[in-house]
Design a protein around this motif. Structure first.
Motif, PDB file in Angstrom:
ATOM      1  N   THR A 279       0.820  -1.213   0.000  1.00 43.06           N
ATOM      2  CA  THR A 279       0.000   0.000   0.000  1.00 43.06           C
ATOM      3  C   THR A 279       0.852   1.260   0.000  1.00 43.06           C
ATOM      4  N   TYR A 280       1.923   1.292   0.796  1.00 43.12           N
ATOM      5  CA  TYR A 280       2.670   2.535   0.992  1.00 43.12           C
ATOM      6  C   TYR A 280       4.111   2.497   0.465  1.00 43.12           C
ATOM      7  N   ASN A 281       4.604   1.339   0.076  1.00 45.02           N
ATOM      8  CA  ASN A 281       5.970   1.247  -0.446  1.00 45.02           C
ATOM      9  C   ASN A 281       5.937   1.419  -1.967  1.00 45.02           C
ATOM     10  N   PRO A 282       6.485   2.527  -2.506  1.00 45.26           N
ATOM     11  CA  PRO A 282       6.417   2.756  -3.958  1.00 45.26           C
ATOM     12  C   PRO A 282       7.167   1.697  -4.751  1.00 45.26           C
ATOM     13  N   ASN A 283       8.221   1.113  -4.194  1.00 45.78           N
ATOM     14  CA  ASN A 283       8.941   0.063  -4.898  1.00 45.78           C
ATOM     15  C   ASN A 283       8.084  -1.183  -5.078  1.00 45.78           C
ATOM     16  N   CYS A 284       7.265  -1.498  -4.069  1.00 43.54           N
ATOM     17  CA  CYS A 284       6.348  -2.637  -4.195  1.00 43.54           C
ATOM     18  C   CYS A 284       5.313  -2.378  -5.288  1.00 43.54           C
ATOM     19  N   ARG A 285       4.788  -1.151  -5.330  1.00 48.15           N
ATOM     20  CA  ARG A 285       3.787  -0.819  -6.344  1.00 48.15           C
ATOM     21  C   ARG A 285       4.405  -0.868  -7.740  1.00 48.15           C
ATOM     22  N   SER A 287       7.019  -2.646  -8.693  1.00 49.70           N
ATOM     23  CA  SER A 287       7.277  -4.041  -9.026  1.00 49.70           C
ATOM     24  C   SER A 287       5.997  -4.757  -9.430  1.00 49.70           C
ATOM     25  N   ALA A 288       4.892  -4.437  -8.752  1.00 40.72           N
ATOM     26  CA  ALA A 288       3.612  -5.064  -9.086  1.00 40.72           C
ATOM     27  C   ALA A 288       3.155  -4.704 -10.490  1.00 40.72           C
ATOM     28  N   ARG A 289       3.575  -3.528 -10.962  1.00 36.41           N
ATOM     29  CA  ARG A 289       3.223  -3.104 -12.330  1.00 36.41           C
ATOM     30  C   ARG A 289       4.184  -3.666 -13.371  1.00 36.41           C
ATOM     31  N   GLY A 290       5.148  -4.449 -12.906  1.00 36.78           N
ATOM     32  CA  GLY A 290       6.106  -5.036 -13.838  1.00 36.78           C
ATOM     33  C   GLY A 290       7.349  -4.205 -14.034  1.00 36.78           C
ATOM     34  N   GLY A 291       7.491  -3.134 -13.260  1.00 34.89           N
ATOM     35  CA  GLY A 291       8.656  -2.272 -13.377  1.00 34.89           C
ATOM     36  C   GLY A 291       9.861  -2.840 -12.655  1.00 34.89           C
ATOM     37  N   ILE A 297      12.859  -5.383  -2.415  1.00 37.36           N
ATOM     38  CA  ILE A 297      13.076  -6.685  -1.792  1.00 37.36           C
ATOM     39  C   ILE A 297      11.746  -7.427  -1.750  1.00 37.36           C
ATOM     40  N   PRO A 298      11.602  -8.479  -2.533  1.00 36.66           N
ATOM     41  CA  PRO A 298      10.335  -9.224  -2.518  1.00 36.66           C
ATOM     42  C   PRO A 298      10.079  -9.845  -1.154  1.00 36.66           C
ATOM     43  N   PHE A 299       8.872  -9.662  -0.637  1.00 38.13           N
ATOM     44  CA  PHE A 299       8.477 -10.245   0.638  1.00 38.13           C
ATOM     45  C   PHE A 299       6.963 -10.366   0.620  1.00 38.13           C
ATOM     46  N   ALA A 300       6.439 -11.407   1.265  1.00 37.28           N
ATOM     47  CA  ALA A 300       5.022 -11.744   1.123  1.00 37.28           C
ATOM     48  C   ALA A 300       4.075 -10.793   1.832  1.00 37.28           C
ATOM     49  N   ARG A 301       4.574  -9.991   2.746  1.00 35.33           N
ATOM     50  CA  ARG A 301       3.698  -9.086   3.507  1.00 35.33           C
ATOM     51  C   ARG A 301       4.547  -7.952   4.069  1.00 35.33           C
ATOM     52  N   GLN A 302       3.887  -6.919   4.667  1.00 34.43           N
ATOM     53  CA  GLN A 302       4.686  -5.865   5.275  1.00 34.43           C
ATOM     54  C   GLN A 302       5.490  -6.439   6.446  1.00 34.43           C
ATOM     55  N   ALA A 303       6.773  -6.097   6.506  1.00 33.03           N
ATOM     56  CA  ALA A 303       7.690  -6.666   7.500  1.00 33.03           C
ATOM     57  C   ALA A 303       7.530  -5.917   8.817  1.00 33.03           C
TER      58      ALA A 303
END
Length: 343
Positions: A279-285, A287-291, A297-303
């Protein structure tokens, strides 16, 4: 003499209790002990097999009111719920990631509903032996009530009230900021200082799914619904990423207020987004768009993990109690990989 053994020799507490109450089934007598209903010399003993010399008249069977259940290091009552403490006022649970704290729309299974099933006898602790039993009947009258909650993908310790009076007392502690909650988080980047404080005004989106930080002038306007959020942070460790692509920081965070998503949005605003926060990490967003987000760092949930909870017992004025939930397996594995420079 009886088979070479005298009554002055040490025997398990259960033996002495059954001797005093010979018509009581062994399983029920053990339940009495585990429920804290048996005392010797005025001291409650909850270990059926603790060896004692004949306690004589100092052995007492207490009333049937639910007292404190000794959970040791925790009873695992569900794969994602551990029970750390239980008495007639409150329960302390350790919630695994992926489970909601209290029932929500389209999500009936929750830590609270699992505890309710355990209290009424529908569930048994997963470990066998003394902890692998249903609760004594006195506990079945208790009704778990929500006090606060953890996000679905945040793990850790939180409290549940067992009656309305205790719930009111615990909620007042939350409002007065006297209930102390400490978290551990793994974030992308390096903190600007070894310790500090985040102070912001947060405003929920219309669908209540996301927080945004708003300027103080807007937040204090008459029509604003913004709430102040205060979080204190301290750096525990820093881990350089392999290839020199950046750092991960392990933070300890102490909530002064308890707003929805407070730590997650404040950390991201401070340039330290949580690993795995979709929700709040721009790198996760990205990566989710294929960028290709550098340093992602891939991780299954917020650490994020609620590690420590301290509160005043609602039925014992002035008595502070503290519980700790160790890092779950996924965060231990993440930290081990960071220490080994495998990320």
């Amino acid at each position: 003499m009886n088979g070479g053994r005298t009554e002055n020799e040490s025997q398990p507490l259960l033996h002495w209790l059954l001797q005093r109450h010979p018509d009581t089934p062994k399983t029920r007598a053990k339940q009495w002990i585990l429920a804290g209903r048996v005392s010797v010399g005025g001291v409650v003993i909850r270990k059926p097999h603790q060896l004692l010399r004949d306690p004589g008249s100092t052995l007492r069977l207490l009333d049937r009111q639910a007292t404190t259940l000794d959970c040791g290091s925790g009873w695992q009552i569900h794969p994602r719920v551990g029970l750390l403490y239980l008495d007639s006022a409150l329960a302390i649970v350790n919630k695994g990631p992926g489970l909601v704290s209290v029932p929500a729309a389209n999500c009936d299974l929750s830590a609270l509903s699992i505890l309710a099933d355990f209290l009424c006898g529908k569930l048994k602790a997963l470990e066998r032996g003394e902890a692998g039993r249903t609760l004594p009947p006195a506990y079945r009258k208790l009704e778990p009530l929500p006090v606060h909650r953890l996000d679905q993908y945040t793990s850790g310790v939180f409290c549940i009230a067992m009656n309305t009076a205790s719930r009111g007392h615990l909620i007042e502690q939350l409002k007065a900021h006297t209930m102390k909650r400490e978290y551990v988080a793994f974030v992308e980047g390096r903190a600007p200082a070894p310790k500090g404080t985040w102070r912001h005004w947060l405003e929920l989106s219309a669908d209540e799914l996301r927080q945004q930080i708003v300027p103080a002038a807007k937040a204090t306007a008459e029509a604003s619904s913004a709430q102040e959020a205060i979080t204190h942070y301290e750096v525990i460790a820093e881990f350089p990423l392999s290839g020199g692509t950046g750092f991960v920081t392990k933070l300890r965070l102490r909530l002064e207020t308890g707003r929805k998503h407070q730590i997650r949005v404040q950390a991201a605003h401070g340039g330290l987004p949580l690993i795995g926060d979709r929700t709040y990490n721009p790198n996760c967003r990205e990566s989710a768009r294929g960028g290709n987000a550098e340093g992602h760092i891939p991780f299954a949930r917020q650490a994020l993990h609620a590690e420590v909870l301290t509160l005043e017992h609602p039925q014992r004025p002035g008595q502070q109690m503290t519980w700790r939930a160790e890092l779950p397996k996924d965060l231990r594995q993440l930290e081990a990989s960071l220490r080994a420079s495998e990320i």
